[in-house]
Design a protein around this motif. Structure first.
Motif, PDB file in Angstrom:
ATOM      1  N   SER A  81       0.823  -1.208   0.000  1.00 59.29           N
ATOM      2  CA  SER A  81       0.000   0.000   0.000  1.00 59.29           C
ATOM      3  C   SER A  81       0.856   1.256   0.000  1.00 59.29           C
ATOM      4  O   SER A  81       0.583   2.206  -0.744  1.00 59.29           O
ATOM      5  CB  SER A  81      -0.931   0.000   1.216  1.00 59.29           C
ATOM      6  N   ASN A  85       0.695   3.710  -3.153  1.00 56.63           N
ATOM      7  CA  ASN A  85       0.173   5.049  -2.895  1.00 56.63           C
ATOM      8  C   ASN A  85       1.172   6.109  -3.345  1.00 56.63           C
ATOM      9  O   ASN A  85       0.804   7.136  -3.933  1.00 56.63           O
ATOM     10  CB  ASN A  85      -0.150   5.230  -1.410  1.00 56.63           C
ATOM     11  N   ASP A  88       1.286   6.171  -7.202  1.00 51.60           N
ATOM     12  CA  ASP A  88       0.061   6.782  -7.727  1.00 51.60           C
ATOM     13  C   ASP A  88       0.158   8.301  -7.677  1.00 51.60           C
ATOM     14  O   ASP A  88      -0.141   8.995  -8.657  1.00 51.60           O
ATOM     15  CB  ASP A  88      -1.141   6.291  -6.920  1.00 51.60           C
ATOM     16  N   ASP A  89       0.585   8.842  -6.535  1.00 57.54           N
ATOM     17  CA  ASP A  89       0.708  10.291  -6.392  1.00 57.54           C
ATOM     18  C   ASP A  89       1.813  10.847  -7.294  1.00 57.54           C
ATOM     19  O   ASP A  89       1.673  11.933  -7.857  1.00 57.54           O
ATOM     20  CB  ASP A  89       1.002  10.659  -4.933  1.00 57.54           C
ATOM     21  N   TYR A 155       5.269   8.118   3.267  1.00 57.64           N
ATOM     22  CA  TYR A 155       4.294   7.096   2.889  1.00 57.64           C
ATOM     23  C   TYR A 155       4.448   5.857   3.764  1.00 57.64           C
ATOM     24  O   TYR A 155       3.467   5.159   4.036  1.00 57.64           O
ATOM     25  CB  TYR A 155       4.443   6.745   1.410  1.00 57.64           C
ATOM     26  N   SER A 159       1.498   4.311   6.474  1.00 62.48           N
ATOM     27  CA  SER A 159       1.092   2.904   6.484  1.00 62.48           C
ATOM     28  C   SER A 159       1.563   2.177   7.732  1.00 62.48           C
ATOM     29  O   SER A 159       1.341   0.973   7.867  1.00 62.48           O
ATOM     30  CB  SER A 159       1.655   2.188   5.237  1.00 62.48           C
TER      31      SER A 159
END
Length: 240
Positions: A81, A85, A88-89, A155, A159
């Motif tokens: 994750s 994440n 993706d950003d 990040y 998480s």
């Protein structure tokens, strides 16, 4: 005799407990290894997509599918994750910059046709370049910010990664952290060059609008009435 039987039974029970514990440990290790392999497989599939020579060649639909799905379970699920994440950003920024550059043709505002249409003030040309320059400059700032170790680690914090999870995540993300430390970053270089081209176009338009009587368009070519203005303009355009 009865005591011996009880002792034997107790020993047998202990051995059974140990055997069961060992079996559970083996199963847990096997599952953990399998989840690690799944994680690295996901990373490899994402990398295969993002290492296209040109960002315009990236299969966006395929990459979006990979980044949205969650295939890993167990203790490595949060690592997946955090990694996805981040990616993706990061690619929101990359896509925006790619679309801006590919749809603009920065220096086309300096074509004889464009200059003739906008003469003498070149307001529309200036506005178009200023808008693009602002957009790309923001993308470059955001991109550079994402490539710092602190951004990458943020990040992991979100998480809740720690220990082996954090070590694994940092290993996966080492290429992005290394980019901050001077490793080759082709996209960052390309984006920086695009920002510089915008600055050159803005300066070129400015010098033309400040000297409306010093140039004209004839026979499909930009012509100058003085060598001084020609040299100044050529020097600016040569920066692109």
């Amino acid at each position: 005799m009865e005591r011996k039987k009880k002792t034997a039974a107790a020993v047998t029970a202990v051995m059974l407990v140990v055997a069961v514990a060992a079996a559970c440990t083996a199963i847990a290790l096997h599952r953990s290894a399998r989840q690690y392999d799944l994680l690295m497989s996901e990373v490899a599939q994402v990398n295969e997509q993002v290492t296209a020579e040109l960002t315009g060649n990236i299969d966006r639909q395929e990459l979006t599918m990979l980044l949205e799905r969650r295939a890993v379970g167990g203790k490595y699920a949060p690592v997946e994750s955090a990694y996805k994440n981040y990616m993706d950003d990061l690619f929101v920024i990359i896509y925006d910059a790619t679309d801006a550059v590919s749809g603009s043709g920065v220096m086309s505002v300096l074509s004889p046709e464009s200059l003739a249409d906008g003469a003498p003030e070149l307001k529309e040309q200036k506005a178009a370049v200023a808008e693009l320059s602002s957009r790309l400059s923001k993308d470059l700032d955001d991109y550079n910010a994402m490539k710092t170790a602190s951004a990458v680690d943020s990040y992991a914090s979100r998480s809740g990664l720690s220990g082996r999870q954090l070590e694994t995540y940092r290993g996966i993300m080492s290429a992005y952290i290394n980019a901050e430390n001077g490793a080759q970053d082709n996209f960052g270089i390309t984006l920086g060059n695009a920002v510089e081209r915008c600055a050159a176009a803005e300066d070129a338009l400015e010098i033309l609008s400040e000297n409306p009587d010093g140039w004209f368009v004839a026979d499909g070519k930009l012509k100058f009435r003085s060598s001084e203005l020609y040299n100044s303009y050529s020097e600016i355009v040569g920066r692109k």
